[in-house]
Design a protein around this motif. Structure first.
Motif, mmCIF file in Angstrom:
data_model
loop_
_atom_site.group_PDB
_atom_site.id
_atom_site.type_symbol
_atom_site.label_atom_id
_atom_site.label_comp_id
_atom_site.label_asym_id
_atom_site.label_seq_id
_atom_site.Cartn_x
_atom_site.Cartn_y
_atom_site.Cartn_z
ATOM 1 N N GLY A 101 59.777 13.601 -4.371
ATOM 2 C CA GLY A 101 60.024 12.944 -5.650
ATOM 3 C C GLY A 101 58.945 13.181 -6.696
ATOM 4 N N TYR A 102 57.971 14.031 -6.384
ATOM 5 C CA TYR A 102 56.865 14.306 -7.315
ATOM 6 C C TYR A 102 56.870 15.781 -7.720
ATOM 7 C CZ TYR A 102 55.420 9.908 -5.191
ATOM 8 O OH TYR A 102 55.399 8.626 -4.723
ATOM 9 N N ASN A 103 56.190 16.083 -8.819
ATOM 10 C CA ASN A 103 56.085 17.486 -9.231
ATOM 11 C C ASN A 103 54.654 17.946 -9.450
ATOM 12 O OD1 ASN A 103 55.443 16.306 -11.682
ATOM 13 N ND2 ASN A 103 57.136 17.235 -12.832
ATOM 14 N N ALA A 104 53.673 17.072 -9.179
ATOM 15 C CA ALA A 104 52.284 17.479 -9.404
ATOM 16 C C ALA A 104 51.309 16.583 -8.652
ATOM 17 C CB ALA A 104 51.957 17.448 -10.896
ATOM 18 N N LEU A 105 50.190 17.177 -8.276
ATOM 19 C CA LEU A 105 49.014 16.434 -7.830
ATOM 20 C C LEU A 105 48.105 16.280 -9.043
ATOM 21 C CD1 LEU A 105 46.977 15.410 -5.560
ATOM 22 C CD2 LEU A 105 46.095 17.750 -5.601
ATOM 23 N N THR A 106 47.575 15.091 -9.267
ATOM 24 C CA THR A 106 46.675 14.878 -10.401
ATOM 25 C C THR A 106 45.409 14.170 -9.934
ATOM 26 O OG1 THR A 106 47.569 12.708 -11.043
ATOM 27 C CG2 THR A 106 48.671 14.659 -11.942
ATOM 28 N N PHE A 107 44.335 14.401 -10.663
ATOM 29 C CA PHE A 107 43.082 13.703 -10.378
ATOM 30 C C PHE A 107 42.161 13.828 -11.588
ATOM 31 C CE2 PHE A 107 42.766 18.035 -8.775
ATOM 32 C CZ PHE A 107 41.561 18.494 -9.273
ATOM 33 N N TYR A 108 41.193 12.958 -11.641
ATOM 34 C CA TYR A 108 40.134 13.048 -12.644
ATOM 35 C C TYR A 108 38.881 13.574 -11.957
ATOM 36 C CZ TYR A 108 42.955 10.353 -15.929
ATOM 37 O OH TYR A 108 43.951 9.941 -16.778
ATOM 38 N N TYR A 148 43.052 16.546 -14.300
ATOM 39 C CA TYR A 148 43.518 17.863 -13.866
ATOM 40 C C TYR A 148 44.897 17.718 -13.209
ATOM 41 C CZ TYR A 148 38.714 19.241 -14.741
ATOM 42 O OH TYR A 148 37.513 19.464 -15.348
ATOM 43 N N VAL A 149 45.745 18.703 -13.442
ATOM 44 C CA VAL A 149 47.111 18.698 -12.930
ATOM 45 C C VAL A 149 47.349 19.978 -12.136
ATOM 46 C CG1 VAL A 149 49.565 18.677 -13.536
ATOM 47 C CG2 VAL A 149 47.935 17.318 -14.879
ATOM 48 N N ILE A 150 47.790 19.825 -10.884
ATOM 49 C CA ILE A 150 48.166 20.975 -10.064
ATOM 50 C C ILE A 150 49.652 20.826 -9.733
ATOM 51 C CG2 ILE A 150 47.761 22.271 -7.940
ATOM 52 C CD1 ILE A 150 44.933 21.222 -7.908
ATOM 53 N N PRO A 151 50.525 21.610 -10.372
ATOM 54 C CA PRO A 151 51.968 21.481 -10.121
ATOM 55 C C PRO A 151 52.336 21.817 -8.679
ATOM 56 C CG PRO A 151 51.551 22.675 -12.168
ATOM 57 C CD PRO A 151 50.238 22.580 -11.445
ATOM 58 N N ILE A 152 53.372 21.168 -8.184
ATOM 59 C CA ILE A 152 53.916 21.460 -6.862
ATOM 60 C C ILE A 152 54.902 22.619 -7.002
ATOM 61 C CG2 ILE A 152 55.312 20.567 -4.957
ATOM 62 C CD1 ILE A 152 54.256 17.783 -5.626
ATOM 63 N N PHE A 181 35.350 12.842 -7.944
ATOM 64 C CA PHE A 181 36.799 12.791 -8.078
ATOM 65 C C PHE A 181 37.237 11.332 -8.142
ATOM 66 C CE2 PHE A 181 36.135 16.676 -5.440
ATOM 67 C CZ PHE A 181 36.695 17.618 -6.304
ATOM 68 N N ASP A 182 38.255 11.066 -8.936
ATOM 69 C CA ASP A 182 38.777 9.705 -9.011
ATOM 70 C C ASP A 182 40.272 9.751 -9.316
ATOM 71 O OD1 ASP A 182 38.822 6.965 -8.923
ATOM 72 O OD2 ASP A 182 37.519 6.647 -10.664
ATOM 73 N N GLU A 183 40.963 8.662 -8.977
ATOM 74 C CA GLU A 183 42.398 8.505 -9.267
ATOM 75 C C GLU A 183 43.194 9.713 -8.777
ATOM 76 O OE1 GLU A 183 43.626 5.601 -10.921
ATOM 77 O OE2 GLU A 183 41.586 4.973 -10.446
ATOM 78 N N ILE A 184 43.007 10.078 -7.503
ATOM 79 C CA ILE A 184 43.730 11.212 -6.926
ATOM 80 C C ILE A 184 45.099 10.717 -6.459
ATOM 81 C CG2 ILE A 184 43.624 13.118 -5.283
ATOM 82 C CD1 ILE A 184 40.647 12.495 -4.911
ATOM 83 N N GLN A 185 46.160 11.342 -6.950
ATOM 84 C CA GLN A 185 47.501 10.883 -6.605
ATOM 85 C C GLN A 185 48.544 11.944 -6.933
ATOM 86 O OE1 GLN A 185 48.457 7.484 -9.064
ATOM 87 N NE2 GLN A 185 47.830 8.520 -10.928
#
Length: 273
Positions: A101-108, A148-152, A181-185
């Motif tokens: 149900g997701y399309n990306a991994l994101t983190f600060y 930062y955004v890493i698409p799936i 790293f913070d807010e990894i989801q």
């Protein structure tokens, strides 16, 4: 005594029959769709350091964070550090997750001094057998927090994934560093669009019976209007051979030469050729 024994047997059979009927209605438990990896604390994951890395490089830092109570602090060793040549590892989920149900991994992230993060991504569960690794190399880190955004590459493949997040970074310009790293989801972002899969074009000559792997598989996405290329494991793709009497391709992208001749291997990412 005989009537009592017979009654006990009948009762036992009745119980066993009832249990069988109940079990027939059960369905496999669904894997969780948990999005969070780190948000002040580890969210159902553990950190596993890569071989040869500084095993004590990662800690939870309450002093420096993007938001909330804490961030992940990573000490990048200087050259010659006896505790490890670099910092890196995988955050592995205790229970496999359904990430369809997701399309990306994101983190600060930020760094004590500007750096180029060697690699960051997901799908690596540190088992040595991770079919759905996806990663981005050379992310530019600055001394300020940035998202930062890493698409799936193809979320439909990630029905039971344990490799939540991984990274690796070594010393740069002869010195170590510190990164956070913070807010990894995982997220479902409207800003990720226009997937363009690709395979590095190559012509290969080999003998019958040889096996080799497809390499250079990637997907370029528009992320908030800016192109970003993700290196994607071959298992994300569906491969086809133009002549299976010459070359056959397995689901993991390995190619076996089965006969003399020529064949062209092509692929699709979902419905996109």
């Amino acid at each position: 005594f005989p009537p009592l024994v017979g009654a006990m047997l009948v009762a036992s059979l009745a119980v066993l029959t009832a249990c069988a009927r109940d079990l027939d209605t059960l369905a496999p438990a669904a894997f969780p769709t948990t999005a969070a990896i780190f948000n002040d604390v580890y969210a159902g994951v553990s950190f596993e350091a890569f071989g040869g890395s500084k095993v004590d490089a990662v800690s939870v830092d309450p002093a420096t964070r993007f938001r909330g109570a804490a961030a992940i602090k990573v000490a990048i060793p200087a050259p010659g550090d006896a505790s490890g040549g670099y910092a890196g590892g995988a955050f592995v989920a205790f229970v496999p997750r359904n990430l369809t149900g997701y399309n990306a991994l994101t983190f600060y992230a930020k760094a004590a001094s500007n750096a180029s993060l060697d690699v960051a991504g997901f799908g690596n569960d540190n088992s040595g057998n991770s079919p759905y690794v996806a990663q981005v190399n050379g992310l530019a880190l600055t001394t300020s927090w940035k998202k930062y955004v890493i698409p799936i590459p193809l979320a439909a493949k990630l029905e039971r994934e344990r490799g939540a997040f991984f990274f690796a970074e070594g010393p740069e310009n002869g010195v170590g560093n510190t990164i956070w790293f913070d807010e990894i989801q995982f997220e479902n972002l409207s800003t990720v669009a226009n997937a363009r899969p690709a395979i590095t074009t190559a012509t290969i000559y080999d003998e019958v019976g040889a096996t080799f792997s497809v390499s250079g598989t990637s997907v370029t996405f528009a992320v908030a209007g800016v192109d970003q290329t993700v290196s994607a494991a071959p298992a994300y793709f569906t491969f086809r051979s133009s002549n299976e009497t010459v070359a056959r391709v397995a689901a993991d992208g390995s190619i076996r030469v089965v006969g003399a001749g020529a064949a062209t291997v092509t692929a699709s990412l979902g419905s996109t050729n």
